[in-house]
Design a protein around this motif. Sequence first.
Motif, PDB file in Angstrom:
ATOM      1  N   ASP A  27      37.771  40.941  59.064  1.00  0.00           N
ATOM      2  CA  ASP A  27      37.220  41.820  58.948  1.00  0.00           C
ATOM      3  C   ASP A  27      38.138  42.622  57.928  1.00  0.00           C
ATOM      4  O   ASP A  27      36.779  43.714  57.309  1.00  0.00           O
ATOM      5  CB  ASP A  27      37.279  42.944  60.402  1.00  0.00           C
ATOM      6  N   MET A  83      45.794  42.806  72.516  1.00  0.00           N
ATOM      7  CA  MET A  83      45.261  42.517  71.940  1.00  0.00           C
ATOM      8  C   MET A  83      45.533  41.046  71.636  1.00  0.00           C
ATOM      9  O   MET A  83      46.273  39.952  71.558  1.00  0.00           O
ATOM     10  CB  MET A  83      45.437  43.198  69.895  1.00  0.00           C
ATOM     11  N   THR A  84      43.845  39.948  72.057  1.00  0.00           N
ATOM     12  CA  THR A  84      44.887  38.563  71.926  1.00  0.00           C
ATOM     13  C   THR A  84      44.227  38.085  70.702  1.00  0.00           C
ATOM     14  O   THR A  84      43.933  38.869  69.991  1.00  0.00           O
ATOM     15  CB  THR A  84      42.957  38.034  72.806  1.00  0.00           C
ATOM     16  N   ASP A  85      44.283  36.840  70.541  1.00  0.00           N
ATOM     17  CA  ASP A  85      44.249  35.907  69.550  1.00  0.00           C
ATOM     18  C   ASP A  85      43.069  35.936  69.452  1.00  0.00           C
ATOM     19  O   ASP A  85      42.891  36.006  67.300  1.00  0.00           O
ATOM     20  CB  ASP A  85      45.122  34.687  69.640  1.00  0.00           C
ATOM     21  N   ALA A  86      42.308  35.898  69.803  1.00  0.00           N
ATOM     22  CA  ALA A  86      40.999  35.995  68.978  1.00  0.00           C
ATOM     23  C   ALA A  86      40.640  37.244  68.158  1.00  0.00           C
ATOM     24  O   ALA A  86      40.251  37.340  67.217  1.00  0.00           O
ATOM     25  CB  ALA A  86      39.460  36.077  69.651  1.00  0.00           C
ATOM     26  N   GLU A  87      40.574  38.356  68.521  1.00  0.00           N
ATOM     27  CA  GLU A  87      40.566  39.403  68.241  1.00  0.00           C
ATOM     28  C   GLU A  87      41.356  39.645  67.942  1.00  0.00           C
ATOM     29  O   GLU A  87      41.273  40.201  66.429  1.00  0.00           O
ATOM     30  CB  GLU A  87      41.366  40.895  69.719  1.00  0.00           C
ATOM     31  N   LYS A  88      42.971  39.252  67.487  1.00  0.00           N
ATOM     32  CA  LYS A  88      43.694  39.727  66.327  1.00  0.00           C
ATOM     33  C   LYS A  88      43.122  38.653  64.592  1.00  0.00           C
ATOM     34  O   LYS A  88      42.918  39.549  63.532  1.00  0.00           O
ATOM     35  CB  LYS A  88      45.283  39.197  66.053  1.00  0.00           C
ATOM     36  N   ARG A 122      39.697  38.050  64.605  1.00  0.00           N
ATOM     37  CA  ARG A 122      39.073  39.015  64.625  1.00  0.00           C
ATOM     38  C   ARG A 122      38.708  40.075  63.398  1.00  0.00           C
ATOM     39  O   ARG A 122      38.152  40.599  62.127  1.00  0.00           O
ATOM     40  CB  ARG A 122      37.826  39.755  65.547  1.00  0.00           C
ATOM     41  N   ALA A 123      39.715  40.791  63.739  1.00  0.00           N
ATOM     42  CA  ALA A 123      40.510  42.134  62.806  1.00  0.00           C
ATOM     43  C   ALA A 123      41.332  41.417  61.410  1.00  0.00           C
ATOM     44  O   ALA A 123      40.798  42.137  59.966  1.00  0.00           O
ATOM     45  CB  ALA A 123      41.701  42.033  63.276  1.00  0.00           C
TER      46      ALA A 123
END
Length: 67
Positions: free
Chosen positions: A12, A1-6, A8-9
């Motif tokens: 959310d 999981m990328t930093d951006a995905e983290k 975003r999670a």
Amino acid sequence: MTDAEKMRALLDDYESQRKREDQAFADGFRIGWDDGYSTGYGRALVEMEEAWHALAEKVRALGKGRQ
């Protein structure tokens, strides 16, 4: 999981948490309002009964020639 995905999670999850807290507050407020209304209404009934009882006693006393 990328930093951006983290991130975003996390965002959310933050929005979901905020919505749950808003709903919990609204539910608590409604329950408190309903309970307060019921309590106030019940107290008003008791006070009206007491007032009518006192008035009935005065009317009975007048009917018996006492004041």
